[in-house]
Motif scaffolding. Structure first.
Motif, mmCIF file in Angstrom:
data_model
loop_
_atom_site.group_PDB
_atom_site.id
_atom_site.type_symbol
_atom_site.label_atom_id
_atom_site.label_comp_id
_atom_site.label_asym_id
_atom_site.label_seq_id
_atom_site.Cartn_x
_atom_site.Cartn_y
_atom_site.Cartn_z
ATOM 1 N N UNK A 5 -6.799 -48.749 15.608
ATOM 2 C CA UNK A 5 -7.860 -47.947 14.968
ATOM 3 C C UNK A 5 -7.326 -46.565 14.577
ATOM 4 N N UNK A 6 -6.195 -46.162 15.142
ATOM 5 C CA UNK A 6 -5.633 -44.849 14.803
ATOM 6 C C UNK A 6 -4.778 -44.891 13.530
ATOM 7 N N UNK A 7 -4.636 -46.085 12.944
ATOM 8 C CA UNK A 7 -3.868 -46.195 11.691
ATOM 9 C C UNK A 7 -4.782 -45.928 10.500
ATOM 10 N N UNK A 8 -4.194 -45.467 9.397
ATOM 11 C CA UNK A 8 -4.993 -45.312 8.170
ATOM 12 C C UNK A 8 -5.330 -46.714 7.653
ATOM 13 N N UNK A 9 -6.444 -46.834 6.876
ATOM 14 C CA UNK A 9 -6.806 -48.153 6.342
ATOM 15 C C UNK A 9 -5.654 -48.771 5.545
ATOM 16 N N UNK A 10 -4.916 -47.949 4.786
ATOM 17 C CA UNK A 10 -3.812 -48.485 3.973
ATOM 18 C C UNK A 10 -2.767 -49.156 4.869
#
Ligand SMILES: NC(=O)c1ccc[n+]([C@@H]2O[C@H](COP(=O)([O-])OP(=O)(O)OC[C@H]3O[C@@H](n4cnc5c(N)ncnc54)[C@H](OP(=O)(O)O)[C@@H]3O)[C@@H](O)[C@H]2O)c1
Length: 444
Positions: A42-47
């Motif tokens: 969840x800490x990653x960007x959507x891309x």
């Protein structure tokens, strides 16, 4: 089989910048797969969540990803507990996760490169080192913190491994996305709060590198054959004193900082006392954390981001992070291509504002707009139709103006009798009519 690039630490500051670049640039071709080992997706960007394959879990238990990791072509090992204040848990995490990764990559037949992000903290300085010259890759390691010792232990393990490794030792890395507790970001807050410490011109110099340049360096190590089996410091080549850093931050925030000098005998005394000071205070007076980038430059590394630019972007990002999106203000600045308008626009950008910039010098305006991520309106304020177009654009896009800075102005010397009528009309159109027109619009 398609090539595979494995990145650890992609939820963190440096790893997220690197992973985004890899997605954009495809250095191993468009078919290459980007694989991220992350603890919390969840800490990653959507891309990144959508564009990469995720192996979710702690690196220390990564043996369950054995088969996936065995298909790695390039690996960038960025993950670590990166806080110099960490203790034995930091050491255990950093050493164990690196050991696990090395064991798994030993079973990757197609591995072409393993790039490890170490740290200047793995080397630091011997207590007797007078810190008179920047560290080089030949200097012996004398890590002063558990974090630094963990990075040195990882380096030693990597050097003993049969993998095609390269080690990069970043100095202080700064840029958007930095941790809240990290050096430059802490200094921005301290200067903003007018912390008494930031008033002083501390002479100790540190080496820095912008995160964009660091990502360039990481990619360079992966691409260049000569980098296999080599260690490099990463820095922009211009060590800066802490006083200078405080001053520069203060310049963008409109706060006096880093100006009170220390008497020379006091500086000499503090340098002599360095080994007895707590770690965080050792670089206040000594060039403890300065390192040469010459070896990396010989590999064709060219830093692109000047400190003043990189710092301004970091200050802007930090201000934005601190405010909810609805509180971000739109400001319109005229005459923003040079002089007072340019300086005011910079200050507003540093405060987190979104900017609409107006100037009749299109080239200067474009340059500023790129630096300040602003909308540029190259127009002549003396022309009523140009003003109308500007206001229509603002209205059409639903932009709510919070600030207007009428900095544009022209001055032509001469008496009423000497100057041509058109010249005089132009002065009035820019200095008075446009100012009234824009002010009425902003106040409506
Ligand atoms: N920033 C600097 O100024 C600087 C300077 C010199 C060297 N470095 C080195 O550069 C690297 C990255 O630093 P950073 O500033 O980007 O740090 P960061 O923002 O704290 O990121 C650290 C990353 O490592 C991950 N991680 C830590 N332990 C892990 C584990 N056991 N398993 C899986 N993931 C783990 C974290 O995951 P979570 O999100 O799950 O916590 C996070 O993604 C570090 O190796 C650091 O030593 C940084």
């Amino acid at each position: 089989m398609a090539p595979r690039i494995l990145v650890t630490g992609a939820t963190g500051f440096i790893g997220s910048h690197l992973a985004r670049r890899l997605l954009q640039e495809h250095p191993l071709g468009p078919d290459a797969e980007l694989v991220l080992v992350v603890r919390d997706p969840t800490r990653l960007s959507p891309a990144l969540r959508e564009g990469a394959r995720l192996l979710v879990g702690d690196l220390r238990q990564a043996d369950r990803f054995r088969e996936e990791i065995a298909e790695t072509t390039w690996c960038f090992h960025i993950a670590a507990e990166a806080d110099y204040r960490g203790g034995s848990a930091t050491v255990e995490n950093n050493v164990e996760s690196t050991r696990m990764l090395l064991d798994l990559l030993a079973e990757a037949p197609g591995l072409e490169r393993f790039v490890f992000t170490s740290s200047i903290g793995a080397i630091d300085r011997h207590p007797n080192d007078p810190c008179r010259r920047p560290l080089t890759e030949d200097d012996p390691a004398h890590p002063l913190t558990p974090y630094g010792r963990s990075k040195w232990a990882c380096e030693e393990r990597i050097r003993r491994s049969p993998l095609p490794w390269s080690i990069l030792r970043p100095t202080w890395v700064y840029g958007p996305g930095m941790r809240k507790t990290s050096h430059i970001r802490t200094f921005i807050r301290m200067v903003a709060r007018r912390h008494p410490v930031t008033k002083f011109a501390f002479p100790g110099r540190v080496s820095l590198i912008h995160v964009t340049d660091l990502v360039d360096a990481l990619l360079l190590l992966a691409k260049r054959e000569e980098a296999v089996g080599e260690v490099y410091f990463a820095a922009d080549g211009h060590p800066r004193s802490l006083g200078e850093i405080f001053r520069e931050i203060g310049r963008y925030l409109g706060i006096r900082a880093g100006t009170i000098p220390f008497p020379r005998p006091f500086i000499r005394m503090m340098r002599a006392l360095r080994p007895h000071l707590p770690f965080a205070a050792q670089n206040l007076f000594s060039d403890l954390l300065s390192a040469s980038n010459e070896k990396l430059v010989r590999l064709s590394f060219t830093p692109q981001v000047p400190f003043a630019e990189g710092l301004l972007g970091t200050i802007h990002w930090d201000a934005r992070e601190a405010m909810p999106p609805q509180e971000r203000k739109w400001s319109l600045v005229t005459g923003a291509g040079s002089g007072i308008g340019k300086a005011v626009a910079q200050r507003l950008y540093a405060a987190g504002d979104r900017l609409l910039l107006v100037d009749c010098n299109g080239e200067a305006l474009d340059r500023e707009a790129r630096r300040l991520e602003a909308r540029a309106f190259p127009l002549d304020l003396a022309r009523p139709d140009a003003l109308e177009t500007l206001l229509q654009t603002i209205e059409r896009e639903g932009i709510e103006l919070h600030r207007l800075v009428n900095a544009a102005g022209i001055g032509i010397r001469g008496t009423v009798a000497e100057l041509g009528f058109e010249e005089q009309q132009r002065v009035i159109a820019v200095n008075v009519t446009a100012l009234l027109f824009l002010s009425r619009f902003a106040l409506r």
